[in-house]
Design a protein around this motif. Structure first.
Motif, short mmCIF file in Angstrom:
data_model
loop_
_atom_site.label_atom_id
_atom_site.label_comp_id
_atom_site.label_asym_id
_atom_site.label_seq_id
_atom_site.Cartn_x
_atom_site.Cartn_y
_atom_site.Cartn_z
N ILE B 26 -4.71 -41.17 9.14
CA ILE B 26 -3.60 -41.69 9.94
C ILE B 26 -4.14 -42.41 11.17
O ILE B 26 -3.70 -43.51 11.53
N GLU B 27 -5.13 -41.78 11.82
CA GLU B 27 -5.71 -42.42 13.01
C GLU B 27 -6.42 -43.71 12.62
O GLU B 27 -6.43 -44.67 13.39
N GLU B 28 -6.99 -43.72 11.43
CA GLU B 28 -7.65 -44.92 10.93
C GLU B 28 -6.64 -46.05 10.77
O GLU B 28 -6.93 -47.21 11.09
N ILE B 29 -5.44 -45.70 10.29
CA ILE B 29 -4.40 -46.72 10.13
C ILE B 29 -4.11 -47.38 11.48
O ILE B 29 -3.99 -48.60 11.59
N ILE B 30 -4.01 -46.54 12.53
CA ILE B 30 -3.67 -47.07 13.85
C ILE B 30 -4.80 -47.94 14.39
O ILE B 30 -4.59 -49.05 14.86
N THR B 31 -6.04 -47.44 14.29
CA THR B 31 -7.15 -48.21 14.86
C THR B 31 -7.39 -49.49 14.08
O THR B 31 -7.74 -50.51 14.66
N SER B 32 -7.16 -49.46 12.77
CA SER B 32 -7.42 -50.67 11.98
C SER B 32 -6.39 -51.75 12.27
O SER B 32 -6.63 -52.92 11.98
N ASN B 33 -5.25 -51.36 12.85
CA ASN B 33 -4.26 -52.35 13.23
C ASN B 33 -4.39 -52.77 14.70
O ASN B 33 -3.45 -53.30 15.28
N GLY B 34 -5.53 -52.48 15.30
CA GLY B 34 -5.77 -52.92 16.66
C GLY B 34 -5.30 -51.95 17.72
O GLY B 34 -5.22 -52.29 18.90
N GLY B 35 -5.00 -50.72 17.33
CA GLY B 35 -4.55 -49.75 18.31
C GLY B 35 -5.71 -49.03 18.97
O GLY B 35 -6.79 -48.91 18.40
N GLU B 36 -5.48 -48.59 20.22
CA GLU B 36 -6.49 -47.80 20.93
C GLU B 36 -5.91 -46.41 21.16
O GLU B 36 -4.93 -46.26 21.89
N ILE B 37 -6.51 -45.43 20.54
CA ILE B 37 -6.01 -44.06 20.68
C ILE B 37 -6.46 -43.50 22.02
O ILE B 37 -7.65 -43.47 22.34
N SER B 66 -2.09 -47.15 22.36
CA SER B 66 -1.50 -48.41 22.80
C SER B 66 -1.87 -49.48 21.79
O SER B 66 -3.02 -49.53 21.32
N VAL B 67 -0.90 -50.31 21.48
CA VAL B 67 -1.10 -51.32 20.45
C VAL B 67 -0.13 -52.46 20.74
O VAL B 67 0.86 -52.28 21.47
N ALA B 68 -0.43 -53.61 20.16
CA ALA B 68 0.49 -54.74 20.29
C ALA B 68 1.78 -54.41 19.53
O ALA B 68 1.72 -53.84 18.45
N PRO B 69 2.94 -54.76 20.10
CA PRO B 69 4.21 -54.38 19.47
C PRO B 69 4.37 -54.88 18.04
O PRO B 69 5.04 -54.24 17.23
N SER B 70 3.74 -56.00 17.72
CA SER B 70 3.93 -56.57 16.37
C SER B 70 3.25 -55.71 15.31
O SER B 70 3.60 -55.81 14.13
N ALA B 71 2.31 -54.84 15.72
CA ALA B 71 1.57 -54.06 14.73
C ALA B 71 2.34 -52.82 14.29
O ALA B 71 1.98 -52.21 13.28
N ILE B 72 3.39 -52.48 15.04
CA ILE B 72 4.09 -51.23 14.75
C ILE B 72 4.73 -51.27 13.36
O ILE B 72 4.71 -50.29 12.63
N ASN B 73 5.25 -52.43 12.99
CA ASN B 73 5.88 -52.56 11.68
C ASN B 73 4.91 -52.17 10.57
O ASN B 73 5.25 -51.40 9.68
N GLU B 74 3.72 -52.72 10.68
CA GLU B 74 2.72 -52.47 9.65
C GLU B 74 2.32 -51.00 9.65
O GLU B 74 2.19 -50.36 8.60
N PHE B 79 2.63 -45.65 7.06
CA PHE B 79 3.00 -44.23 7.14
C PHE B 79 3.97 -43.87 6.03
O PHE B 79 3.92 -42.78 5.46
N ARG B 80 4.89 -44.78 5.73
CA ARG B 80 5.89 -44.49 4.71
C ARG B 80 5.26 -44.34 3.34
O ARG B 80 5.72 -43.56 2.52
N ILE B 81 4.19 -45.11 3.11
CA ILE B 81 3.53 -45.03 1.81
C ILE B 81 2.80 -43.70 1.67
O ILE B 81 2.73 -43.12 0.60
N ASN B 82 2.27 -43.20 2.78
CA ASN B 82 1.45 -41.99 2.77
C ASN B 82 2.28 -40.79 2.30
O ASN B 82 3.29 -40.44 2.90
#
Lengths: 87, 138
Positions: B26-37, B66-74, B79-82
């Protein structure tokens, strides 16, 4: 009568404590604004101000979505010890 | 970049290692979309307020990032697929007041992580004072 007595003093407890932000994960703090059946208590009974009532209602709804607080408690889905797992 | 918080509930039927692995994913999903945990907070296994997919319990995990707002959709789509996730809740911290609250929450999570002895003292429920039970009954 007893119920009316319970909420006699009408002032906003959150204003008194100067609450600026509520965390939906802090479920013990939500208990004050929930009824025995986990309904959101109306403002006329708790004495919350409009601002804090708006805050608490969004926070409770978030906690419900996160399965921290039940949506409803009916006779069928009764909780044996309510607020037991609210930490 | 905007501040967010995600609460995820992982299936209780998995073993401890599998839970850790899925949280890492899950954390990998966030970081791979440009998020900083910024911080994570393991609330651990606890009882659900109502059954989710016939599960009575769930493993709660909170991630502040924190992440760019556009990445939240992805992120939410992934998450839904998981299938290991029972539920996730995304919270946006937008206004100044919320951002300061977010910073405080992150600090709290750090403190909790550095002092993992918190498991013992659990039953300290903070309830606003008041609610006297029927004191007029004689």
């Amino acid at each position: 009568m007893a119920e009316r007595r319970k909420y006699k003093k009408r002032y906003c407890k959150y204003c008194e404590a100067k609450v600026d932000f509520m965390d939906y994960k802090d479920v013990g703090a939500l208990r004050f604004s929930l009824s025995e059946r986990y309904k959101i208590m109306p403002r006329r009974l708790t004495g919350n101000c409009k601002r804090h009532q708006d805050m608490i209602s969004t926070v409770i709804k978030r906690a419900r979505a996160a399965a921290l607080v039940p949506y409803t408690v009916t006779r069928k889905t009764v909780v044996t010890a309510p607020f037991e797992n609210l930490r | 970049m905007r501040h967010y918080e995600n609460l995820v509930i992982v299936k209780p039927t998995l073993t401890a290692e599998e839970i850790q692995a899925s949280i890492k994913a899950i954390e990998e999903i966030i970081t791979s979309n440009g998020g900083e945990i910024a911080a994570t907070d393991a609330m651990g296994m606890r009882k659900l307020a109502y059954p989710l997919n016939k599960n009575e319990r769930g493993y709660f995990h909170v991630i502040y990032y924190s992440v760019a707002p556009s990445a939240i959709n992805e992120i939410e789509r992934r998450f839904r697929i998981n299938e290991d996730l029972l539920r996730f809740v995304t919270i946006k911290y937008d206004t100044n007041r919320e951002v300061t609250a977010w910073n405080q929450l992150v600090q709290k999570a750090h403190k909790k992580a550095s002092a993992p002895a918190g498991e013992a003292k659990v039953e300290e429920v903070i309830i606003p004072a008041g609610i006297d039970e029927d004191e007029d009954a004689e």
